[in-house]
Design an enzyme around this catalytic site. Structure first.
Site, PDB file in Angstrom:
ATOM      1  N   ASP A   1      -0.044 -14.307  -1.370  1.00 31.17           N
ATOM      2  CA  ASP A   1      -1.024 -15.272  -0.876  1.00 31.17           C
ATOM      3  C   ASP A   1      -1.637 -16.050  -2.036  1.00 31.17           C
ATOM      4  OD1 ASP A   1      -2.583 -16.573   1.085  1.00 31.17           O
ATOM      5  OD2 ASP A   1      -4.264 -15.224   0.704  1.00 31.17           O
TER       6      ASP A   1
ATOM      7  N   MET B   1      -2.153  -8.015  -4.519  1.00 31.76           N
ATOM      8  CA  MET B   1      -0.839  -7.656  -4.004  1.00 31.76           C
ATOM      9  C   MET B   1      -0.308  -8.773  -3.107  1.00 31.76           C
ATOM     10  SD  MET B   1       0.109  -4.370  -1.571  1.00 31.76           S
ATOM     11  CE  MET B   1      -1.073  -4.855  -0.324  1.00 31.76           C
TER      12      MET B   1
ATOM     13  N   SER C   1      -7.133 -10.662  -4.537  1.00 30.63           N
ATOM     14  CA  SER C   1      -6.983  -9.601  -3.547  1.00 30.63           C
ATOM     15  C   SER C   1      -7.300  -8.277  -4.225  1.00 30.63           C
ATOM     16  CB  SER C   1      -5.575  -9.619  -2.935  1.00 30.63           C
ATOM     17  OG  SER C   1      -5.464  -8.679  -1.898  1.00 30.63           O
ATOM     18  N   THR C   2      -6.360  -7.330  -4.230  1.00 34.32           N
ATOM     19  CA  THR C   2      -6.624  -6.003  -4.790  1.00 34.32           C
ATOM     20  C   THR C   2      -7.070  -6.104  -6.247  1.00 34.32           C
ATOM     21  OG1 THR C   2      -4.838  -5.183  -3.384  1.00 34.32           O
ATOM     22  CG2 THR C   2      -5.679  -3.693  -5.071  1.00 34.32           C
TER      23      THR C   2
ATOM     24  N   HIS D   1      -9.593 -11.352  -0.417  1.00 35.18           N
ATOM     25  CA  HIS D   1      -9.219 -10.550   0.748  1.00 35.18           C
ATOM     26  C   HIS D   1     -10.244  -9.431   0.911  1.00 35.18           C
ATOM     27  CE1 HIS D   1      -4.754 -11.823   0.006  1.00 35.18           C
ATOM     28  NE2 HIS D   1      -5.482 -12.792   0.538  1.00 35.18           N
TER      29      HIS D   1
END
Length: 374
Positions: free
Chosen positions: A296, A293, A174-175, A200
């Site tokens: 998930d 973050m 993600s991030t 993401h």
């Protein structure tokens, strides 16, 4: 806890006003100033010492990319890009992430004011996440990277290895993940087992990102399509706003895309990908959960480990945001915890006949100083 001190940098007075109103409504954020161009921003950074800045790309006197390059070289700090994700804007945003920006927010292409208020919660959440990110000084050697050039050390280490038939490599992030995935994939030789990726990412941005990966890697990288046959030497990126799952059509394994409900607030979801492979393949895969973050992918990584797959979580030191990997480690989902620079080698070694078992013991022992889960 003290509120995040944010500086808004944008040439549009309307955007500065709207972002200020949005951020100041969150008790965890304080807008300490605004700037209409990079020169004003430079002075206000020195004067106000904000925890993070939001940064537009197109500004007068100096564009946002040039300013970001100077900032990350001379005074590294957390940056959230606020940009329009047209095709051109997508390329510029990816360049900003490569220079060290932590994350981005997509500006609406119509009804700018109403569109920004419509994503106010997302903007506030990203500002707070970005402020706590691990930011490193700009690595000039990284920018000298050339398309199709793979790490010589990694290539010679795995060259000639015989991969287990049907082995899959899985990556979730993600991030901070766009650059982390880039670092992993550029180390893979062109004959690697197939790779499935859930990052993401917003709709319309994944195609641009897949093209950039394809230019940089020896692997052929695609934005995944439903029914696309999964082949060695290829990587398949989940499109923004679609879950990616493993499917079988006769003797072929294929990509399946769905518009199912968001999982852990995300579509694509790393958990959805990992759990589909756990159901369909058992232990003939290796998987890495990288920076991001939230949580998930943590449960999906656990499912894979319980099936006998080799599972990796990125360590705290090299993660931009140590959320998803941390949760996976706490669950006991990671066979080993590794710094980002060692993830590619571990994924590939777990895929080989001769090194699958020994690499799990050897790499885990070698990574002792980084921590081990389970």
């Amino acid at each position: 806890m003290k509120p995040v001190r944010a500086l808004i940098v944008d040439d549009s007075a309307l955007i500065r006003q709207v972002l200020t109103e949005i951020l100041n409504q969150d008790p965890g954020i304080e807008v300490v100033g605004t700037a209409g161009d990079p020169y004003i921003a430079r002075d206000k950074i020195k004067q106000l010492e904000p925890d993070m800045i939001t940064l537009d790309v197109e500004m007068p006197r100096m564009d946002g990319i040039a300013f970001l390059r100077n900032l990350m070289r001379l005074r590294p700090m957390p940056v959230l890009m606020v940009s329009t994700l047209t095709e051109k804007g997508g390329d510029i945003t990816l360049e900003a992430l490569e220079l060290g920006a932590v994350d981005f927010v997509s500006k609406p292409t119509a009804d700018m004011q109403g569109g920004l208020f419509g994503i106010a919660d997302e903007i506030c959440a990203k500002v707070k996440t970005v402020a706590g990110a691990h930011v490193r000084p700009l690595d000039e050697t990284k920018l000298a990277r050339r398309p199709g050039v793979t790490s010589h050390t990694l290539k010679t280490d795995v060259m000639g290895a015989e991969y287990r038939h049907g082995h899959l490599i899985l990556i979730g992030a993600s991030t901070g993940g766009t650059e982390a995935i880039m670092e992993v994939l550029t180390q893979f030789p062109g004959d690697s087992p197939p790779v499935l990726i859930a990052q993401h990412i917003p709709p319309g941005f994944s195609a641009t990102y897949a093209r950039r990966l394809d230019k940089m890697c020896e692997l052929n990288v695609f934005e995944a399509r439903s029914g696309q046959v999964i082949k060695p030497g290829c990587a398949y990126l989940a499109p923004g706003d679609d879950h990616l799952l493993l499917n079988r059509q006769g003797v072929n394994r294929t990509c399946q895309l769905t518009k199912g409900e968001k999982v852990n607030r995300h579509r694509p979801s790393v958990d959805v990908l990992f759990e589909s492979v756990a159901r369909g393949m058992g232990n003939n895969c290796s998987a890495a959960l990288l920076t991001g973050m939230g949580q998930d992918g943590a449960q999906g990584l656990l499912r894979l480990r319980e099936c006998g797959a080799h599972t990796i979580a990125q360590d705290q030191r090299t993660s931009v945001v140590w959320g998803m990997p941390r949760v996976a480690i706490e669950l006991g989902a990671a066979s080993e915890v590794l710094p980002l620079e060692r993830v590619a080698r571990a994924l590939l070694k777990a895929a080989t006949f001769s090194n699958a078992a020994s690499s799990r013991r050897g790499d885990a022992a070698e990574s002792g100083r980084h921590g081990r889960a389970g």
